[in-house]
Enzyme design. Structure first.
Site, short mmCIF file in Angstrom:
data_model
loop_
_atom_site.label_atom_id
_atom_site.label_comp_id
_atom_site.label_asym_id
_atom_site.label_seq_id
_atom_site.Cartn_x
_atom_site.Cartn_y
_atom_site.Cartn_z
CD GLU A 77 53.21 29.22 13.04
OE1 GLU A 77 52.70 28.92 11.88
OE2 GLU A 77 53.06 28.80 14.06
CG HIS A 135 48.38 29.99 10.98
ND1 HIS A 135 48.32 30.76 11.98
CD2 HIS A 135 49.00 28.94 11.48
CE1 HIS A 135 48.55 30.42 13.01
NE2 HIS A 135 49.15 29.22 12.74
NE ARG A 155 43.04 21.90 18.39
CZ ARG A 155 44.06 21.66 19.20
NH1 ARG A 155 45.27 21.36 18.81
NH2 ARG A 155 43.82 20.81 20.26
#
Length: 267
Positions: A77, A135, A155
């Site tokens: 991304e 991130h 996560r």
């Protein structure tokens, strides 16, 4: 074709959005997705993010890792920062290389924030986030995110929110090292620029009709995110806050553009 906007509530979202999204909604909107209609498969996913709290600390797998568990590809991304409040930060990579054991222990004890490298965020910053990069997005940030269209997120830490964590999966794919700043750029506000040239997709900032940076790019999918003015995509006007999609560069008319982002696939 104009993509449909979907407003997504998040606990970390903002109640007041920019005027191009009709300002105050009374709801905590964290993301605005641009979705293709049924029957059209898009390789890219474009969205806006608006944060009032920190997002989870997370990571995505690369192609090889994702295919091993049945996904078509991994997830990369990039972030184009539209606005940031004073003191806003982005978490990208670690301050220094650590062992998997140390990272796991820090995540379990709630101390992983101290290992993450929190970088100041400001309008005009561009970050490409390769697969494997640990991130997070801090509070007070508005950004455009372009990503490969696959739903696979692990996560590591979520500040005590009641959501599932994926510690073992995350540790298996995470790069336990600092972020490579060659993937960052400070985008000039007044001229066109090519971004993320080494990734599976490309992103361009286009100012006015200065589209020379697009001329040598071949792709079967183009997405146009208008920031100011309007861009015509296959006869449809795409205004600020909207996103259009088309199969050819020749389908894009920039004659009324002030500033836009144009993304395209490289496969």
């Amino acid at each position: 074709m104009k993509l449909k906007r979907k407003f997504v509530e998040k606990p970390w979202g903002q109640e007041v959005l920019p005027d191009i999204f009709d300002g105050s909604s009374g709801k905590k909107i964290g993301e605005i997705w641009f979705e293709a209609p049924k029957g059209i498969t898009s390789q890219l996913m474009t969205k806006y993010l608006f944060t009032s709290e920190k997002l989870s600390i997370q990571v995505h797998p690369n192609d090889r890792q994702a295919r091993r568990i049945g996904f078509p590809h991994g997830k990369e991304e990039c972030w184009y920062i539209v606005d940031a409040e004073p003191g806003a930060v982005l978490g990208l990579g670690l301050k220094k290389t650590v062992s998997a054991t140390k990272l796991k222990t820090a995540a379990i004890l709630g101390e992983i924030e101290q290992l993450v490298d929190w970088k100041p965020a400001k309008a005009g910053d561009f970050y490409y986030v390769p697969a494997g990069t640990i991130h997070a997005v801090g509070a007070g940030v508005s950004l455009v995110e372009i990503q490969r269209n696959v739903d696979i997120t692990y996560r590591l830490y979520d500040y005590g929110r009641p959501r599932e964590l994926h510690l073992e999966e995350a540790l298996a794919v995470a790069k336990l090292s600092p972020y490579d700043m060659k993937n960052w750029d400070e985008i000039p506000a007044d001229r066109s620029a090519a971004l993320s040239l080494g990734s599976p997709f490309r992103l361009f900032q286009i100012v006015g009709t200065d589209d020379d940076v697009l001329s040598q790019t071949a792709s079967k999918e183009w997405q146009v995110i208008t920031l100011e003015g309007a861009v015509t995509v296959r006869g449809k006007s795409i205004k600020a806050g909207e996103c259009g999609i088309c199969p050819r560069l020749s389908d894009i008319d920039l004659s009324t553009n002030i500033k836009s982002l144009i993304a395209c696939t490289m496969s």
